[in-house]
Design a protein around this motif. Structure first.
Motif: not given
Length: 359
Positions: A131, A137, A140, A151, A154, A346, A350
């Motif tokens: 994970r 972004n 990512r 998936q 994040e 956040n 997670a």
């Protein structure tokens, strides 16, 4: 169950470094923000570098784990044993090495793990099952493009301390009070100090300007930039400040922050600039466009383009009203995206998702 309904988390930060940089500052600030909100944080990594010394000074439980290279089973075993004995809820690996050892120790200890991807090249040592928390972004997208499952990745933006909106100068630059530019970063080639110096040389004499540069000055790159400054006869327009900790004071003294990096995942410098209410001029690389909205709180220019950087300095430097408006907008960006409360919320979510997935 929501994150807020659960008890405080016990988090082991796993990171390897002996220097001071963006990742190291993220570990220290994230750990402090978690602790301030009631969570318990331990640190596992080398204790003989800047980060280890800071984590000890901040009062966190610390474990010396050398993590020699990427294949050090003794370090992984030591970390796994500590995670069990300390009753950790999660192992939080930082960057590729910290992420690898957190994942390794997780499989041996049964403690769930997450890993923060802090750079544009951080994919090689992350397993598809991990994970991952990307700092932007842009990071990512890079991870997914290299085959990591979307998936599993994040975005969790980092946070910077709220140093407060700093009063800005409203007057136009004069020879007695030139436009104050600041580069607050490591003195390394990826930060492109050479481009900034070249841009200074291209500015017309009608714009009085001064550039302050922070960072350790005992490196080959620092010597190269010093030589460039002297060769271009810019010694009276550039000051090398050395390694500095007084970020708020530096930002209060400047009018515009320059960040002409050649590569960038998510710039802590630009986030701090937003917190202080200052405009930025940065390059169109990595996650910079996730902090700077072109023309709103700063300007974006192509990398390695001194002419474009000089033109942007002229645009902002000759328009005090624009600088003030950009500074106000920058502060709004900080409050909407980069506060510690948002980051902790956040991050803890997670952690909980990782724990739920392992049940």
């Amino acid at each position: 169950m929501s994150s807020d309904a659960r008890p405080p988390r016990r988090v082991v930060m796993v990171a390897h470094s002996h220097i001071l940089g963006g990742m190291e500052r993220r570990v220290v600030s994230t750990s402090a923000a978690l602790a301030e909100r009631g969570h318990q944080v331990a640190f596992a990594g080398p204790l003989d570098g800047w980060m280890g010394e800071r984590m000890q000074a901040d009062g966190h439980t610390c474990l010396h784990v050398p993590m020699h290279g990427m294949y050090d089973p003794m370090s992984a075993w030591k970390l796994a044993r500590f995670a069990r004995r300390w009753r950790a809820d999660v192992l939080h690996g930082q960057a590729q090495r910290g992420g690898r050892y957190a994942d390794w120790a997780s499989r041996w200890s049964g403690v769930p793990a997450v890993a923060s991807a802090n750079s544009m090249v951080s994919w090689r040592w992350f397993r598809p099952q991990m994970r991952l928390l990307a700092v932007s972004n842009a990071v990512r997208d890079h991870l997914v493009q290299h085959g990591l499952p979307a998936q599993q990745v994040e975005v969790v933006y980092s946070a910077v301390p709220d140093i407060g909106m700093q009063p800005a100068r409203e007057a136009a630059p004069t020879p007695a009070q030139p436009l104050q530019l600041l580069m607050n970063s490591r003195l390394v080639d990826v930060k492109a100090h050479d481009v900034a110096v070249d841009a200074l040389k291209l500015l017309p004499a009608t714009l009085p300007v001064h550039l302050s540069i922070t960072g350790a000055t005992d490196t080959a790159w620092a010597a190269q930039i010093r030589e460039q400054v002297q060769r271009l006869n810019l010694g009276d327009r550039v000051t090398f400040l050395g390694q500095r900790k007084d970020i708020a004071e530096l930002l209060a003294a400047c009018d515009v922050v320059l960040a002409p990096s050649r590569h960038e995942a998510l710039s802590l410098t630009l986030m701090e600039t937003c917190a202080a209410g200052r405009p930025s001029i940065a390059t169109q690389v990595g996650g910079n466009a996730e902090i700077i909205a072109e023309g709103l709180n700063g300007l974006l220019v192509p990398p390695d383009n001194a002419r474009a950087l000089a033109d942007a300095i002229m645009r902002v430097g000759t328009d005090p009203a624009l600088r003030l408006a950009m500074g106000r907008a920058a502060r709004q960006v900080f409050e909407q995206r980069f506060t510690a409360d948002i980051m902790v919320r956040n991050t803890v979510a997670a952690y909980d998702a990782a724990a739920d997935a392992q049940r």
